[in-house]
Write an enzyme that holds these catalytic residues in place. Structure first.
Site, PDB file in Angstrom:
ATOM      1  N   ASP A 181      -0.165   4.475   1.112  1.00 36.70           N
ATOM      2  CA  ASP A 181      -0.384   5.501   2.128  1.00 36.70           C
ATOM      3  C   ASP A 181       0.390   5.213   3.402  1.00 36.70           C
ATOM      4  O   ASP A 181       0.805   4.083   3.661  1.00 36.70           O
ATOM      5  CB  ASP A 181      -1.873   5.624   2.441  1.00 36.70           C
ATOM      6  CG  ASP A 181      -2.460   4.356   3.059  1.00 36.70           C
ATOM      7  OD1 ASP A 181      -2.164   3.266   2.553  1.00 36.70           O
ATOM      8  OD2 ASP A 181      -3.218   4.465   4.039  1.00 36.70           O
TER       9      ASP A 181
ATOM     10  N   GLU B 118      -4.862   2.044   2.814  1.00 37.67           N
ATOM     11  CA  GLU B 118      -4.894   0.844   3.652  1.00 37.67           C
ATOM     12  C   GLU B 118      -4.971   1.210   5.119  1.00 37.67           C
ATOM     13  O   GLU B 118      -5.647   0.535   5.906  1.00 37.67           O
ATOM     14  CB  GLU B 118      -3.639  -0.006   3.379  1.00 37.67           C
ATOM     15  CG  GLU B 118      -3.645  -1.375   4.070  1.00 37.67           C
ATOM     16  CD  GLU B 118      -2.989  -1.379   5.450  1.00 37.67           C
ATOM     17  OE1 GLU B 118      -3.030  -2.432   6.108  1.00 37.67           O
ATOM     18  OE2 GLU B 118      -2.452  -0.332   5.885  1.00 37.67           O
ATOM     19  N   GLU B 119      -4.286   2.280   5.506  1.00 40.92           N
ATOM     20  CA  GLU B 119      -4.195   2.648   6.915  1.00 40.92           C
ATOM     21  C   GLU B 119      -5.532   3.096   7.504  1.00 40.92           C
ATOM     22  O   GLU B 119      -5.704   3.096   8.718  1.00 40.92           O
ATOM     23  CB  GLU B 119      -3.148   3.742   7.111  1.00 40.92           C
ATOM     24  CG  GLU B 119      -1.725   3.341   6.741  1.00 40.92           C
ATOM     25  CD  GLU B 119      -1.117   2.317   7.688  1.00 40.92           C
ATOM     26  OE1 GLU B 119      -1.817   1.898   8.639  1.00 40.92           O
ATOM     27  OE2 GLU B 119       0.043   1.940   7.486  1.00 40.92           O
TER      28      GLU B 119
ATOM     29  N   HIS C  28       0.823  -1.215   0.000  1.00 35.22           N
ATOM     30  CA  HIS C  28       0.000   0.000   0.000  1.00 35.22           C
ATOM     31  C   HIS C  28       0.854   1.261   0.000  1.00 35.22           C
ATOM     32  O   HIS C  28       1.958   1.281   0.546  1.00 35.22           O
ATOM     33  CB  HIS C  28      -1.001   0.005   1.162  1.00 35.22           C
ATOM     34  CG  HIS C  28      -0.413   0.067   2.539  1.00 35.22           C
ATOM     35  ND1 HIS C  28      -0.090   1.249   3.167  1.00 35.22           N
ATOM     36  CD2 HIS C  28      -0.108  -0.905   3.425  1.00 35.22           C
ATOM     37  CE1 HIS C  28       0.379   1.011   4.375  1.00 35.22           C
ATOM     38  NE2 HIS C  28       0.390  -0.290   4.570  1.00 35.22           N
TER      39      HIS C  28
ATOM     40  N   ASP D 196       3.811  -6.344   3.779  1.00 41.06           N
ATOM     41  CA  ASP D 196       3.387  -5.246   4.640  1.00 41.06           C
ATOM     42  C   ASP D 196       3.619  -5.552   6.116  1.00 41.06           C
ATOM     43  O   ASP D 196       2.927  -5.038   6.979  1.00 41.06           O
ATOM     44  CB  ASP D 196       1.889  -4.963   4.390  1.00 41.06           C
ATOM     45  CG  ASP D 196       1.375  -3.731   5.106  1.00 41.06           C
ATOM     46  OD1 ASP D 196       2.199  -2.869   5.453  1.00 41.06           O
ATOM     47  OD2 ASP D 196       0.160  -3.639   5.328  1.00 41.06           O
TER      48      ASP D 196
ATOM     49  N   ASP E  93       6.311   1.618   6.247  1.00 45.39           N
ATOM     50  CA  ASP E  93       4.981   1.011   6.189  1.00 45.39           C
ATOM     51  C   ASP E  93       4.117   1.842   5.255  1.00 45.39           C
ATOM     52  O   ASP E  93       3.565   2.856   5.662  1.00 45.39           O
ATOM     53  CB  ASP E  93       4.390   0.962   7.598  1.00 45.39           C
ATOM     54  CG  ASP E  93       2.990   0.390   7.654  1.00 45.39           C
ATOM     55  OD1 ASP E  93       2.570  -0.240   6.677  1.00 45.39           O
ATOM     56  OD2 ASP E  93       2.316   0.581   8.683  1.00 45.39           O
TER      57      ASP E  93
ATOM     58  N   HIS F  57       4.202   3.565  12.280  1.00 47.92           N
ATOM     59  CA  HIS F  57       3.181   4.545  12.684  1.00 47.92           C
ATOM     60  C   HIS F  57       3.692   5.611  13.645  1.00 47.92           C
ATOM     61  O   HIS F  57       2.895   6.297  14.282  1.00 47.92           O
ATOM     62  CB  HIS F  57       1.954   3.856  13.300  1.00 47.92           C
ATOM     63  CG  HIS F  57       1.182   3.014  12.343  1.00 47.92           C
ATOM     64  ND1 HIS F  57      -0.103   2.571  12.609  1.00 47.92           N
ATOM     65  CD2 HIS F  57       1.501   2.514  11.117  1.00 47.92           C
ATOM     66  CE1 HIS F  57      -0.526   1.850  11.592  1.00 47.92           C
ATOM     67  NE2 HIS F  57       0.431   1.800  10.677  1.00 47.92           N
TER      68      HIS F  57
END
Length: 405
Positions: free
Chosen positions: A80, A173-174, A78, A196, A140, A378
């Site tokens: 984002d 995705e997040e 992904h 991921d 990520d 994150h």
């Protein structure tokens, strides 16, 4: 080009997603990265690279001669980055020949402490990439994108035999919206992997069942001087609601297969407030019981305050992919073999979260998750290991070879 070099290029694009905009994709930076990736896929020579109206990038690598009948294999990552921490103006820092100690980041006084993360010791002598402390890095899942791209480059340049490969990079995705507009049939893969996760050699084929809960409380607001017998304070009612949930079942006190309730947001006044929760459990029966407990708590607070209003909205997000992978465990077996061929001891991990692969598995595309060599996602302490990213490319290469055989 090494995967790490690609990562340094991709993190320069701010693709932080947002649950607030209601758009698809949720932020314009994802279009910028999508167009960059399409151009790169064209340069590598893949078949029909494009980005559709939903910002999903796709491309295909045709099977080499004689392997046209091999089942098509999908690889996804992904674009984002998480809304939880800034992804704007990412300044990646390369730490060569890491000494195994604390990593002092130049901004915000942040330090990645070896004492807090004892697994850092295995990176001694290797090359790490971090941000500068003011943003997340974006490994990520830009590390996953970089590894898939590097795999494609190696397959083409080295002439390695392979079946048909289906490549996709998804937005949002997040915020749980990556597969919202994904066309599994048009993608054409029979099986797939998302890239991921964190440590190379770890395959995840179990994840949380997940739901969101919103509790809207409307109290009875009057002047506090004459409030006796009349006022219903929405904030105090919110406290009552939360006290009806198990105090040990929160993220800070659970691990492994233990589920939780997470109060993720509380806003409002004595007149009206909103509580936002996420509900997680690997076990489907326990997951349903957690939602039922939420309903029970709402009913109890409602009964205790008949002149106020308590509204609970529950929304399922995704389910445990394990039940959809039971009939195609060759995906796990081949990933484990590939990890061994790359010199690692394979391991399985139950994700305390979810991936696009969880939803895709329920959409008809069985899709476990592979590690990327990125860690501490994150937040500003995020990092990636260049050598581990190289190993992930090797693992992907071995998976492709195993399916070609």
């Amino acid at each position: 080009m090494r995967a790490c070099e690609r990562l340094l290029k991709y993190v320069a694009v701010n693709t932080q997603s947002s649950p607030e905009t209601g758009a698809t994709p949720s932020t314009p930076g994802q279009w910028e990265l999508a167009r960059l990736l399409v151009d790169e896929l064209k340069g590598l020579g893949l078949e029909t690279p494009s980005v559709n109206e939903f910002c999903i990038v796709t491309a295909w690598l045709p099977a080499t001669a004689g392997l046209e009948d091999v089942p098509a294999l999908g690889l996804l990552a992904h674009m984002d980055t998480a809304p939880a921490f800034s992804g704007e103006h990412v300044n990646p820092i390369v730490h060569e020949n890491y000494d195994g100690g604390d990593i002092v980041l130049p901004k915000e006084g942040r330090v990645i402490r070896a004492a807090d993360f004892p697994w850092l010791s295995r990176f001694r002598g290797k090359t790490l990439v971090t941000a500068d402390g003011s943003t997340l890095l974006g490994a990520d899942d830009k590390a996953g994108i970089a590894e898939i791209m590097t795999l494609c480059e190696r397959l083409i340049k080295e002439g390695i035999p392979h079946g048909r490969l289906c490549i996709a990079f998804t937005p949002d995705e997040e915020i749980g919206e990556g597969p919202d507009h994904f066309d599994v049939e048009a993608f054409g893969a029979k099986y797939a992997y998302t890239v991921d996760g964190s440590a190379p050699g770890v395959i995840a084929y179990e994840n949380f069942n997940a739901a969101g809960a919103v509790v809207d409380i409307t109290g009875v607001s009057v002047h506090p001087g004459g409030a006796k017998g009349i006022m219903e304070n929405a904030l105090l009612m919110a406290q009552e609601f939360n006290a009806l949930l198990p105090p040990e079942d929160i993220p800070g006190k659970t691990e492994g297969y233990e589920g939780f309730f997470h109060l993720d947001g509380l806003s409002g006044t004595a007149a009206a407030c909103r509580m936002e929760y996420i509900i997680r459990d690997h076990d489907r029966e326990k997951f349903e019981a957690r939602k039922a407990l939420m309903e029970k708590a709402a009913a109890q607070v409602r009964a205790a305050h008949p002149t106020a209003r308590v509204a609970l909205t529950l929304t399922d997000s995704y389910y445990n992919m394990k039940e959809k992978l039971a009939d195609c465990m060759h995906l796990v077996e081949n990933a484990n073999k590939a990890a061994g061929m790359a010199g690692l001891t394979p391991a399985a991990e139950a994700i305390r979260g979810g991936t696009d692969g969880a939803r895709l598995s329920f959409m008809g595309l069985p899709c476990p998750n592979l590690g990327t060599g990125g860690y501490n996602f994150h937040g500003p302490l995020e990092l990636a290991c260049a050598e581990e990213m190289d190993t992930v490319v090797d693992i992907l290469l071995h998976i492709v070879r195993l399916y070609a055989e």
